[in-house]
Enzyme design. Structure first.
Site, PDB file in Angstrom:
ATOM      1  CG  HIS A 157      -0.484   0.350   2.490  1.00  0.00           C
ATOM      2  ND1 HIS A 157      -0.105  -0.577   3.437  1.00  0.00           N
ATOM      3  CD2 HIS A 157      -0.280   1.557   3.060  1.00  0.00           C
ATOM      4  CE1 HIS A 157       0.315   0.051   4.514  1.00  0.00           C
ATOM      5  NE2 HIS A 157       0.212   1.349   4.327  1.00  0.00           N
ATOM      6  CG  ASP A 200      -0.099  -3.915   2.710  1.00  0.00           C
ATOM      7  OD1 ASP A 200       0.473  -3.442   1.706  1.00  0.00           O
ATOM      8  OD2 ASP A 200      -0.441  -3.240   3.701  1.00  0.00           O
ATOM      9  CB  SER A 247       2.845   2.006   5.969  1.00  0.00           C
ATOM     10  OG  SER A 247       1.591   2.205   6.551  1.00  0.00           O
TER      11      SER A 247
END
Ligand SMILES: *[C@@H]1O[C@H](CO)[C@@H](O)[C@H](O)[C@H]1NC(C)=O
Ligand SMILES: *[C@@H]1O[C@H](CO)[C@@H](O)[C@H](O)[C@H]1NC(C)=O
Ligand SMILES: *[C@@H]1O[C@H](CO)[C@@H](O)[C@H](O)[C@H]1NC(C)=O
Length: 270
Positions: free
Chosen positions: A75, A125, A221
């Site tokens: 992502h 992901d 992230s």
């Protein structure tokens, strides 16, 4: 010695002890409630920067797994990303004179997003960055080991690190921050996740940390969840993926991509 003197010594000790523990345990309001990393503490950690009209800005983390391969979250890799600047060996990111800190530009065509990445359900992901040249490992830059596919790592203590925001209102941290956290079994995590999103599909390729006063936030992230042991050194078990109750919310579970679920895919490139 008189009783009075003993009391003074005792008081002095109490005063010193309280001040000392306060300094050591008072968390800085970053990552959210994290601690400041020191140079060489997380040599596998990298920072990904993207170009805006005027400057390079940090947007995600990642982890070194070999001289040529970085892992991050899918992502993080938006469609309009052309080029990234990767920081290695850094702690104080804006200090370009920091000992050990190095930068490398990587083009979009060197980034492989997992072909089955599913943005809406947050499945698979994971993305892989192929470096255009070998990294020279030193005390500041080292790879993390890949996990054992036969281990769940539940109940072990992991460490999460990143330069992400320190709360919903604050900008990315200047200093690399971290917190230690127990890892939950998927069995224990699933009902917690279902409290926030009933009936959401819970794949075995997720790995959760226990809800606590610390959590990840925007910009963390793709960064590492690592278990350290004397025998295996740093083992990369997870990549920061998403937070159940929204980013930067403490006392709710953070979900990571379980690296051991992707070993055959990673090994095609490693
Ligand atoms: C994992 O378990 C399988 C089946 O028991 C075994 O063949 C394999 O060698 C194990 N892998 C590791 C890394 O221990
Ligand atoms: C982890 O802890 C839970 C709860 O204490 C326990 O039921 C489980 O057996 C533990 N798992 C391992 C692999 O030790
Ligand atoms: C752990 O680190 C030591 C010291 O750098 C190294 O000699 C050893 O091979 C490493 N072990 C593993 C499993 O990576």
């Amino acid at each position: 010695m008189s009783e009075f003197k003993w009391q003074l010594i005792f008081l002095a000790f109490v005063f010193f002890y309280q001040n000392n523990t306060e300094v050591q345990s008072a968390p800085i309001q970053r990552i959210v409630n994290g601690f400041q990393a020191i140079p060489k503490q997380f040599p596998y950690q990298v920072l990904l920067n993207r170009q805006t009209d005027t400057e390079w800005e940090p947007f995600c983390g990642g982890a070194i797994i070999s001289k040529r391969i970085i892992l991050t979250a899918a992502h993080c890799i938006e469609d309009n990303l052309n080029e990234i600047k990767i920081y290695f060996g850094a702690v104080e990111r804006s200090n370009i004179k920091e000992p050990g800190q190095q930068h490398l530009l990587v083009q979009r065509n060197n980034i492989v997003v997992h072909p089955e990445w599913e943005r809406r359900q947050k499945i698979n992901d994971i993305a892989l960055i192929k470096l255009p040249a070998d990294l020279q490992f030193d005390e500041y830059i080292q790879p993390a080991n890949l996990p054992d596919p036969n281990q769940s790592y539940e109940n072990q203590t992991g460490v999460v690190s990143g330069w992400g925001d320190t709360s919903d209102q604050d900008p990315p941290s200047e200093q690399l921050l971290y917190f230690d956290t127990p890892i939950l079994s998927n069995e224990d995590c699933k009902p917690i996740v279902h409290k926030y999103h009933p009936n959401i599909f819970f794949p075995s390729s997720w790995i959760c940390i226990e809800p606590s006063k610390s959590c990840t936030c925007g910009g963390d992230s793709g960064g590492p969840l690592v278990i350290w042991s004397e025998v295996a050194n740093s083992t990369l078990v997870g990549l920061t993926s998403f937070a159940m109750a929204g980013e930067c919310t403490v006392n709710s579970p953070d979900v990571f991509t379980r690296v051991s679920s992707f070993l055959p895919w990673i090994k095609k490139y490693k």
